[in-house]
Each structure stands twice: as C-alpha cells, then as structure tokens.
Scaffold this motif. Structure first.
Motif, PDB file in Angstrom:
ATOM      1  N   MET A  23       0.769  -1.288   0.309  1.00  0.00           N
ATOM      2  CA  MET A  23       0.123  -0.090  -0.180  1.00  0.00           C
ATOM      3  C   MET A  23       1.209   1.320   0.320  1.00  0.00           C
ATOM      4  SD  MET A  23      -2.889  -0.768   2.316  1.00  0.00           S
ATOM      5  CE  MET A  23      -2.357  -1.344   4.181  1.00  0.00           C
ATOM      6  N   ASP A  24       1.323   1.663  -0.919  1.00  0.00           N
ATOM      7  CA  ASP A  24       2.528   2.487  -1.312  1.00  0.00           C
ATOM      8  C   ASP A  24       1.899   4.110  -2.089  1.00  0.00           C
ATOM      9  OD1 ASP A  24       4.675   4.152  -0.615  1.00  0.00           O
ATOM     10  OD2 ASP A  24       6.107   2.906  -2.780  1.00  0.00           O
ATOM     11  N   GLY A  25       2.452   5.615  -1.595  1.00  0.00           N
ATOM     12  CA  GLY A  25       1.971   6.554  -2.641  1.00  0.00           C
ATOM     13  C   GLY A  25       1.691   7.470  -1.324  1.00  0.00           C
ATOM     14  N   ASN A  26       0.920   6.962  -0.542  1.00  0.00           N
ATOM     15  CA  ASN A  26       0.334   7.831   0.484  1.00  0.00           C
ATOM     16  C   ASN A  26       0.791   9.115   0.883  1.00  0.00           C
ATOM     17  OD1 ASN A  26      -1.056   5.846   1.037  1.00  0.00           O
ATOM     18  ND2 ASN A  26      -0.384   5.334   3.239  1.00  0.00           N
ATOM     19  N   GLY A  27       2.304   9.490   1.071  1.00  0.00           N
ATOM     20  CA  GLY A  27       2.901  10.472   1.275  1.00  0.00           C
ATOM     21  C   GLY A  27       3.216  11.343  -0.369  1.00  0.00           C
ATOM     22  N   ARG A  28       2.862  10.919  -0.939  1.00  0.00           N
ATOM     23  CA  ARG A  28       2.668  11.310  -2.429  1.00  0.00           C
ATOM     24  C   ARG A  28       1.419  12.400  -3.038  1.00  0.00           C
ATOM     25  NH1 ARG A  28       6.183   7.045  -6.158  1.00  0.00           N
ATOM     26  NH2 ARG A  28       5.442   6.054  -3.490  1.00  0.00           N
ATOM     27  N   ARG A  37       1.783  15.125   5.427  1.00  0.00           N
ATOM     28  CA  ARG A  37       1.669  12.800   4.540  1.00  0.00           C
ATOM     29  C   ARG A  37       0.911  12.457   5.580  1.00  0.00           C
ATOM     30  NH1 ARG A  37       6.511  10.815   1.737  1.00  0.00           N
ATOM     31  NH2 ARG A  37       5.632   9.455   3.076  1.00  0.00           N
ATOM     32  N   HIS A  41      -1.790   8.975   4.694  1.00  0.00           N
ATOM     33  CA  HIS A  41      -2.056   8.089   5.413  1.00  0.00           C
ATOM     34  C   HIS A  41      -3.136   7.504   5.767  1.00  0.00           C
ATOM     35  CE1 HIS A  41       2.073   7.563   5.096  1.00  0.00           C
ATOM     36  NE2 HIS A  41       2.605   8.099   5.770  1.00  0.00           N
ATOM     37  N   ALA A  67       1.648  -3.100   5.617  1.00  0.00           N
ATOM     38  CA  ALA A  67       0.643  -1.512   6.281  1.00  0.00           C
ATOM     39  C   ALA A  67       2.168  -0.691   6.504  1.00  0.00           C
ATOM     40  CB  ALA A  67       0.242  -1.640   7.489  1.00  0.00           C
ATOM     41  N   PHE A  68       3.362  -1.347   7.387  1.00  0.00           N
ATOM     42  CA  PHE A  68       4.872  -0.800   7.876  1.00  0.00           C
ATOM     43  C   PHE A  68       5.553  -1.627   7.822  1.00  0.00           C
ATOM     44  CE2 PHE A  68       6.831   1.051  11.800  1.00  0.00           C
ATOM     45  CZ  PHE A  68       6.587   2.360  11.398  1.00  0.00           C
ATOM     46  N   ASN A  72      10.166   1.073   8.088  1.00  0.00           N
ATOM     47  CA  ASN A  72       9.205   2.100   7.854  1.00  0.00           C
ATOM     48  C   ASN A  72       9.538   3.222   9.682  1.00  0.00           C
ATOM     49  OD1 ASN A  72       6.489   1.396   6.169  1.00  0.00           O
ATOM     50  ND2 ASN A  72       8.592   2.594   5.320  1.00  0.00           N
ATOM     51  N   ARG A  75      11.519   6.787   8.818  1.00  0.00           N
ATOM     52  CA  ARG A  75      11.089   8.526   8.546  1.00  0.00           C
ATOM     53  C   ARG A  75      10.362   9.376  10.222  1.00  0.00           C
ATOM     54  NH1 ARG A  75       5.822   6.675   4.713  1.00  0.00           N
ATOM     55  NH2 ARG A  75       7.253   5.357   3.397  1.00  0.00           N
ATOM     56  N   GLU A  79       6.204  11.792  11.716  1.00  0.00           N
ATOM     57  CA  GLU A  79       5.492  10.955  10.761  1.00  0.00           C
ATOM     58  C   GLU A  79       5.032   9.348  11.674  1.00  0.00           C
ATOM     59  OE1 GLU A  79       6.824  10.339   7.140  1.00  0.00           O
ATOM     60  OE2 GLU A  79       5.327   8.953   6.237  1.00  0.00           O
ATOM     61  N   LEU A  83       1.281   7.804  12.278  1.00  0.00           N
ATOM     62  CA  LEU A  83       1.153   6.308  11.571  1.00  0.00           C
ATOM     63  C   LEU A  83       0.281   5.919  13.280  1.00  0.00           C
ATOM     64  CD1 LEU A  83       3.408   5.634   9.062  1.00  0.00           C
ATOM     65  CD2 LEU A  83       1.303   6.066   8.506  1.00  0.00           C
TER      66      LEU A  83
END
Ligand code: IPE
Ligand code: IPE
Ligand code: MG
Length: 244
Positions: A23-28, A37, A41, A67-68, A72, A75, A79, A83
């Motif tokens: 599940m990638d791309g939340n920050g972007r 960011r 999430h 998920a994590f 991670n 970070r 952040e 999370l």
C-alpha cells in the motif's frame, strides 16, 4: 470490469488465491495536494477498508497488505507517531469492522516493536476474528521479510542444536513453515501501486513465483476498478514455474 465485479460461487482458476498489496504512495498523494503526509495516511486507511472488503467479495481467499515495514521506523518521528495514532484508532474499530464480512484478521511482523496498548489491540483483533471462516487478511506491521527469514533460521538452528531436527530435515517446506505465513499458500499476485518497481522487503521467500503488477496509481486513489484491472492482467499471465 464485469468479470470480477460479482461474487463467484467458486473461485475461477484465473483468480489468484493469495494477493499481496504494497500500500504505497500515501505521502505523494498528500504532497500533490499541499497537505501533510499524515493526511495521505488517513486517506490510505479509507482505501484499505474498501479494497479489503472488495477482495473478500470477489472471492480472494488470502490477502496480505503491507502497512508498516521494519524500515519505516526511520521516518521523521512526527510521521511515525501519526501512523501509530492511526493504527490505534483503526484497530479499535477493526474489531467490529470486518465482522459482517466474516474476515479473519492476522498480523504478520514483529508485534513487540509496538506499544503494549497497540500489541493488545492486535491480539484482541486476532482473538475476535479467530472463529470466522472467510478471507484471511494478513496485516503486515513492523514486517520485514529479511527479519522474518532470520527468525526462521534461528528457530531451525535452535531445533538442530537441541536434536529435535537433523540437518537433512531442513528443506524449503520447513523454512516456509517457520515464517509468519506458515500454513498459507504463497502469494499468486503482488500489486504495487504508486509506480515503484521494487519489493521493499515484502514476502521475499514467498514471492519466488509470484506475478507482479505495478500500477501507476497512488494508494489513496486506488479504486475497486484498479483491483479489477490487476486481476485481469493476472488472468492473462502464463505461469510456468521454470517449466515450459
Ligand atoms: C505507504 O505510503 C505507507 C507507509 C509506508 C506507511 P508512503 O508513506 O510510503 O507514501 P510515499 O511512497 O512516500 O508516497
Ligand atoms: C513499502 O513502502 C512499505 C509499505 C508500503 C508499508 P516504502 O515507501 O516504505 O518503500 P520504499 O522506501 O519506497 O522502498
Ligand atoms: Mg512509499
């Protein structure tokens, strides 16, 4: 896509039994909107609920969501704490969230890295869902596949040392049986949204013959139709496992 939009009575052979999603791309997603960011999430957690339910509806038997990761934690601390807060509020409601869908919830990864409060919530979620018989949902939290393999090797080495196992007992099945996913089939399909072409320490052992579908969609934008598309791409693949 009509092919996958209704619940099949029996899973079609072209439907993967086990799907993994990074599940990638939340920050972007958040950055594109000028948001912090953590807003990405929050949005990603909504997508998670929708897609988990949809996977169960279309007849997927095992779903593993990343998920994590064990990496991670590096970070920025704000952040990571956002999370952790999100995991807490999510896990509090998850106990009832997937009840009607009969979804079995399991956590894969090193739970001991989380606060006692979060660990208890994870245990409670697993306990509540124990007698369900629907799709198995593995939520990978503080999960790293190298860490998982190191643990498996240590547990086997302890058994060899104690005499419970001999060197000749060590084979691929034994190693699989010492991973977090013991007893589950290997993933047939791993989907990575966000357009990154890498595995980022996800199911390294289990994905020896997994089909990969990389999608140019950030996770918060990922829709049921994107899952349909990934399943359709998978259905067209020819899996040979080294044969012809
Ligand atoms: C995935 O989205 C969520 C976690 C890894 C916790 P990211 O936070 O990695 O989003 P990008 O890749 O920076 O856009
Ligand atoms: C992988 O995404 C981990 C999760 C989605 C939980 P990352 O964003 O951490 O991976 P990299 O850093 O792009 O490889
Ligand atoms: Mg990322």
């Amino acid at each position: 896509m009509a092919l996958f939009s209704s619940k099949p009575k029996e899973a079609a052979p072209s439907l993967p039994v086990h799907v993994g999603i990074i599940m990638d791309g939340n920050g972007r997603w958040a950055k594109k909107r000028g948001l912090p960011r953590k807003a990405g999430h929050v949005e990603g957690a909504k997508t998670f609920r929708t897609i988990v339910r949809y996977c169960s509806e279309v007849g997927i038997k095992y779903l593993t969501v990343y998920a994590f990761s064990t990496e991670n934690w590096k970070r920025p601390s704000d952040e990571v704490s956002a999370l952790m807060k999100l995991f807490k509020s999510y896990l509090e409601e998850a106990i009832t969230d997937f009840r009607d869908d009969n979804i079995v919830i399991r956590f894969i990864g090193d739970k001991s890295g989380f606060s006692p409060e979060l660990q208890k919530l994870m245990d409670d979620n697993e306990e509540c869902a124990r007698d369900r018989s629907g799709m198995v949902l593995n939520i990978a939290m503080n999960y790293g596949s190298r860490d998982e393999i190191v643990r498996a090797v240590k547990s086997i080495s302890r058994d060899v040392k104690s005499g419970a196992l001999g060197e000749d007992d060590i084979n691929a099945e034994l190693i699989s049986s010492r991973l977090y996913t013991a007893g589950q089939p290997d993933p047939d399909l791993i989907i990575r949204p966000s357009g990154e072409y890498r595995i980022s320490n996800f199911m390294l052992w289990q994905s020896a013959y997994t089909e990969f579908v990389i999608m140019n969609k950030l996770w918060p934008d990922f829709k049921k139709s994107d899952l349909d598309e990934a399943l359709a791409i998978y259905a067209q693949r020819s899996r040979r496992y080294g044969g012809v």
